[in-house]
Structures are given as C-alpha cells and as structure tokens.
Design an enzyme around this catalytic site. Structure first.
Site, PDB file in Angstrom:
ATOM      1  N   ARG A 277       0.699  -1.227  -0.222  1.00  0.00           N
ATOM      2  CA  ARG A 277      -0.146  -0.289  -0.073  1.00  0.00           C
ATOM      3  C   ARG A 277       0.778   1.174   0.046  1.00  0.00           C
ATOM      4  O   ARG A 277       0.310   2.368  -0.660  1.00  0.00           O
ATOM      5  CB  ARG A 277      -1.219  -0.326   1.429  1.00  0.00           C
ATOM      6  CG  ARG A 277      -2.171  -0.977   1.298  1.00  0.00           C
ATOM      7  CD  ARG A 277      -2.638  -1.555   2.420  1.00  0.00           C
ATOM      8  NE  ARG A 277      -3.889  -1.625   1.885  1.00  0.00           N
ATOM      9  CZ  ARG A 277      -4.786  -2.677   3.012  1.00  0.00           C
ATOM     10  NH1 ARG A 277      -4.362  -2.731   4.647  1.00  0.00           N
ATOM     11  NH2 ARG A 277      -6.010  -3.559   2.674  1.00  0.00           N
ATOM     12  N   ARG A 389       1.898  -1.598   6.888  1.00  0.00           N
ATOM     13  CA  ARG A 389       0.975  -3.350   6.702  1.00  0.00           C
ATOM     14  C   ARG A 389       0.448  -3.796   5.809  1.00  0.00           C
ATOM     15  O   ARG A 389       0.240  -2.837   4.948  1.00  0.00           O
ATOM     16  CB  ARG A 389      -0.365  -3.368   7.697  1.00  0.00           C
ATOM     17  CG  ARG A 389      -0.857  -4.309   7.960  1.00  0.00           C
ATOM     18  CD  ARG A 389      -2.265  -3.616   8.483  1.00  0.00           C
ATOM     19  NE  ARG A 389      -3.383  -2.897   8.570  1.00  0.00           N
ATOM     20  CZ  ARG A 389      -3.440  -3.670   7.179  1.00  0.00           C
ATOM     21  NH1 ARG A 389      -4.253  -4.696   6.857  1.00  0.00           N
ATOM     22  NH2 ARG A 389      -4.840  -2.272   7.031  1.00  0.00           N
TER      23      ARG A 389
END
Length: 575
Positions: A277, A389
């Site tokens: 991301r 993450r």
C-alpha cells in the site's frame, strides 16, 4: 464503584476475541467489555477484504514462512520477527476456529474456504467473506460474548485510565445516555480501542476512530511506539474518502491515469496493482503531481485516478465484490460495471500504537512492563506491521493477538486481588473536567478547531514529508492546542450530549497528532509509509529501531527500542 476481574475497553475484533478467550479459559472470571458504540458498530465491521492465512486451499505450495517473509518485507524490515512468526504460524488455526464459531467465509466449488490475492502477498492466501469479512467475523464474536455471559457496557465513553505506581487499576467511564460517571476497578485492564484516522481530514475510518486509548495511555505516562507510520490506503473513493477495498484489485481491477495507462508498471512492474500500500499510494500521489490525475469532466490534471473494473464483468463484480459496487453507486451514482471509479489515497491504518510484548503486556519503557495493563489490535503495537502493513494482516492480528492476549490475561488474574482505588478522587476529577468544558466561555466551535487541526495534519504530515513541513505542522499544532481553551459547548444537558464526547475526543486527537509529528520529525530516513523527501533512502545504520514517544505538555521525549530480527536479514525492498 463497579468491579470486574477484567475490563476490556473496545468492542471490535481484538477486544471481543480477547473476551471470548478469557471466558473460554475460565468461565468463573467476571469479564466486561466497554465501548463508546455498540460492539456491532465498531469499526472492525467495516473491514472488507479478508484475513491472510496459509490454508493452502488455492496455492498448495504456500507456507507460513513465505507469509512471514512477505510480512517482514512489506514492513520495510521494521516488524519484530518473533511477533510475525507467531502471527503467521497461528493464522490457519484461528481461521478454522472462527469457521467453527459460525463465520460464513466465501467458499471454493468443493466447499473449502476461498482465498484471494492481496497486495504484497506472494501467494493467494487471503480468506474472505465476499467484501464484508470484518462484518461476518465480528457478528459471530459478539454472539459468543452473549453466549459466555460477558458484560457489555455499550455507549459508555472511557475518559481515563487509572494507572498508579506502575499498575493499571481500572478506568473512569461516562454513560453517554445520561452523563452518569462510574469508576471501574479490575485485576487487569485491556485496551483494544482501534485506530486514529480522524487525526486527518480524509480517512476511511469511522467517526469513532479518535485514538482515545492511545491518548489515555500517553497521558498516563505510557510511551507510544512508531507513531510516525500512518498508512494511506491507495483507493479511497473520491471525494468521500471511504474505502474501496484492496479486494477489488485482488480480483483484477486496474489503476489508470488520465492517459489511460496502467501506471503501476512504472513503480512495481512485478506486482502492478498488488504492490504494497505504501508503494501504491506514493505512485498515485506522484501521478497526481505530474499532472496525470483526472478531473470530474475527464480532463487531465485533476485530483484522482481511476480504478477500472469494467473488464471484470457484471457477474464477477456482483458476486465477489458487491459492497464495492454498492458504495460507488450509493455515494456517487456510479455503476462500476460500466464506469471507472475515482480514487485517491486516504488515511487508513495506524501501524504504531501502545507498545506490547507478544503476550499483549504493555511496555512502560524499552525494558519495563506496566503491571496489569494489556493491549491488542490496531491500538497496540506488538509490531507485526513495522513501517507498512500488508492488506489482510490486520484482521489476522486482531484475532491472533486478541486470542493470545485473552489467554495471557486469564492466567494473569488468577489469585490476584482487586486493587485499591480512591473512588471519590477520580469521580471528583472527572466531574470537574466535564463541568469545566460546560463553563468555558470561548468563541470557537468544536468543529472549527477540529477541522483546522485535521487540515494541519494532512498538509504537514501526509504521504510526503520534509523537515520544514513537519516543523511548521508541530508549531501550528501547539497553537491549535492553546485554542482548545476557547471552544464552547451549546449543549449543557446531560441526555445524549454528543458535544461533550466530541470535546473529549478532540483533546485525544491533539495528543495523538503531536506524537505522530514529533516521531516523524526525528526519523530522518524514508521507510515504509514514512516518506521523507529530504531523506529519501532507508537508513538501517541509524533507524533500524522502534520509536518510543513519551507525551508531556512541555514536549515529546523520544527513546528507541531495537527491532527483533530472528529470521530475515534486512535487504533492499523491491517489487
């Protein structure tokens, strides 16, 4: 004074899974969950994409070691590898356990749990329930709370952590319905209060994600870990900010710019739209900077790019990712079967939080622990995510470490006495805090100050950062914090006074915001979601370590904690 063996603050996945585990371990324990919404309305219910586990139902060669490596590489080598090993080893077992509780996962043709691709993962290992996975899991966990007789205090706002002489003793809480204040003492306190997306002006997080647990911990003297690492999700629906799940790209959607080009080939050619991301968010931000964004009329130079599902076909869209179609249609009137969806990065997840060890015990310093205080989920930092993450690891963390922390608490409270608390002192101080907000004769509305604060964080501590922008942001935040004394409340009543809750939340947001910027200013490198344009390289020599930030009104004090490296030596991160 109310009494429980264990008080858990937060009704989302981590808190509910911990409560279920405590009750399963010892049914005699008196367990309570307190939440400012009903647990079913916790932000966990909004988690769409799935939960990673090496079940090998689709990719038979997958291993927990591969999952661990993907997680550590995705974290830009800041994750603690002992914690990652626990996360990935225990993942298949907790998924099967959830299935046995009744969670309705999507299925393969032969009836096994389906698994899909997700960003940063080398195998198709993400288990899902269409694109409503958090919803499916949380409902079953809340059913189990009732089954095990866990007490639920819903729509109670926790104002304060009672922490004396290194021991967590309970909490001060306020009933939103009628302004009743209660002191609760317990043998163990657990925080599972979620993230803090509302620190920023555009976020996928719900309005309740105000970092209350983190701020209460910081105000009680507990350090917060790695607060500079804030994840921007690449595909926030423009201009609303709500999430278009990574599951959509996992099922094959494309990102395209104003030229109609799948620009991820420039930034992550091996993974394309399924790069991690942080990389995908920066890629979109760079396309927008270069003038290859799109305007609402379709012309170049605008504030968004397109997420294109049209080639996927109506049947696949409506069966695999129906919620995505519904969100775009309901909020923007877009039919994603025939039209591309406008997206841009939106604040999504907090990698940092209350520091814990792998049993969920909260750290008081790089060496010490707080007695009787535990945390798990997004509000905690056991550091399985490091600097970034991977998608579908957050639901996994909530369930693995919620369960693990619950088991740890169930053992911890055996043969412990309830602590002594001066109930009248805490009652009086809470009442004075509320009354002083009522009595403030300021000039400013809460909304004005909150908006100015969120705009400051977004402008000065966003996807890209520099020393100048961070210093300016910190100066502005300190000025805004002084203006807090100038807010006034219209509602002076006791019944359902949401304005008083907003005032308390704003105080917490400001504490969290200062810790984020101060931590970011001191980390003079780029790693994962923390991108310093004045220090573009990762610096393992100086910064392969966790930030521990201590709050005080006088300023932020920073210490550092070594990263646990047990399996994989840091290397250059390429996709």
């Amino acid at each position: 004074m109310l009494e429980h063996d264990v008080i858990i603050v937060g009704g989302g996945l981590a808190g509910c899974r911990a409560a279920v585990e405590i009750a399963r371990t010892d049914y005699r324990l008196n367990v309570a969950v307190v939440a400012k919404t009903h647990p079913i309305r916790s932000h966990s219910v909004a988690a769409q994409g799935g939960m990673a586990a090496t079940l090998k139902n689709v990719d038979t060669e997958d291993t927990w070691e591969a999952h661990a490596f993907d997680t550590v590489k995705g974290s830009d080598y800041l994750a603690d590898q002992d914690a990652v090993e626990i996360l990935t080893r225990e993942a298949p077992g907790v998924v099967i356990d959830l299935e046995h509780m009744g969670v309705l996962f999507s299925r393969l043709q032969d009836g096994r749990i389906a698994q899909r691709a997700f960003g940063g993962h080398s195998q198709r290992r993400t288990c899902y329930a269409a694109d409503k996975t958090g919803h499916a899991i949380l409902h079953e966990l809340v059913n189990n709370l009732r089954r095990y007789g866990v007490r639920i205090y819903d729509e109670w706002y926790v104002m304060r952590l009672i922490l004396e002489e290194g021991q967590a003793k309970g909490v001060v809480m306020y009933r939103i319905e009628d302004a009743q204040i209660e002191i609760v003492r317990a043998k163990a306190v657990m925080f599972a209060t979620g993230g803090y997306g509302r620190v920023y002006n555009t976020t996928s997080n719900d309005y309740a994600s105000t970092g209350d647990g983190l701020a209460m911990s910081a105000l009680a003297g507990v350090p917060l870990e790695d607060m500079e690492f804030v994840q921007f999700h690449p595909t926030g629906l423009y201009p609303v900010g709500v999430l278009i799940s990574e599951a959509v790209r996992g099922e094959g959607a494309y990102l395209i710019n104003s030229e109609g080009s799948r620009f991820m080939s420039t930034y992550a050619p091996s993974r394309m739209e399924l790069a991690p991301r942080d990389i995908t968010s920066r890629a979109i931000a760079r396309e927008l900077r270069a003038g290859r964004g799109i305007n609402p009329d379709g012309s170049a130079g605008g504030p968004f790019v397109y997420l294109d599902l049209r080639h996927m076909g109506k049947e696949k869209i409506m069966t695999r990712i129906p919620f995505c179609w519904d969100e775009a249609h309901r909020l923007l009137g877009i039919d994603a079967v025939n039209e591309p969806i406008p997206v841009r990065p939106t604040v999504h997840y907090s990698m940092g939080g209350i520091p814990t060890n792998t049993d969920g015990q909260v750290r008081s310093s790089p060496e010490g622990l707080v007695d009787a205080f535990f945390a798990a989920g997004e509000s905690a930092c056991v550091s399985v995510h490091g600097a970034n993450r991977l998608g579908s690891n957050s639901l996994l963390e909530c369930v693995v470490y919620g369960k693990r922390t619950g088991a740890s608490i169930a053992q911890f409270v055996q043969n412990r006495k309830l602590p002594d608390i001066d109930e009248q002192r805490y009652l009086k101080e809470a009442q004075q805090q509320i009354q002083s907000l009522f009595d403030q004769a300021g000039q400013q509305r809460i909304n004005q100050l909150r908006q100015a604060f969120q705009d400051c964080m977004t402008q000065h501590c966003g996807v890209f950062r520099t020393e100048a922008s961070l210093r300016e942001g910190l100066n502005q935040l300190q000025q805004l914090q002084e203006q807090y004394q100038q807010i006034y409340l219209d509602d002076k009543g006791k019944l359902w006074n949401t304005e008083i809750i907003e005032a308390l939340e704003l105080q917490n947001l400001m504490v969290v915001g200062q810790l984020i910027i101060a931590s970011a200013l001191n980390r003079t490198e780029s790693r994962g979601a923390h991108c310093r344009e004045d220090y573009p390289e990762r610096d393992d020599g100086n910064f392969l370590k966790h930030t521990m930030a201590y709050y005080s009104p006088a300023g932020i004090d920073l210490q550092y904690l070594p990263v646990a490296i047990t399996m994989f030596e840091p290397q250059e991160r390429k996709y």
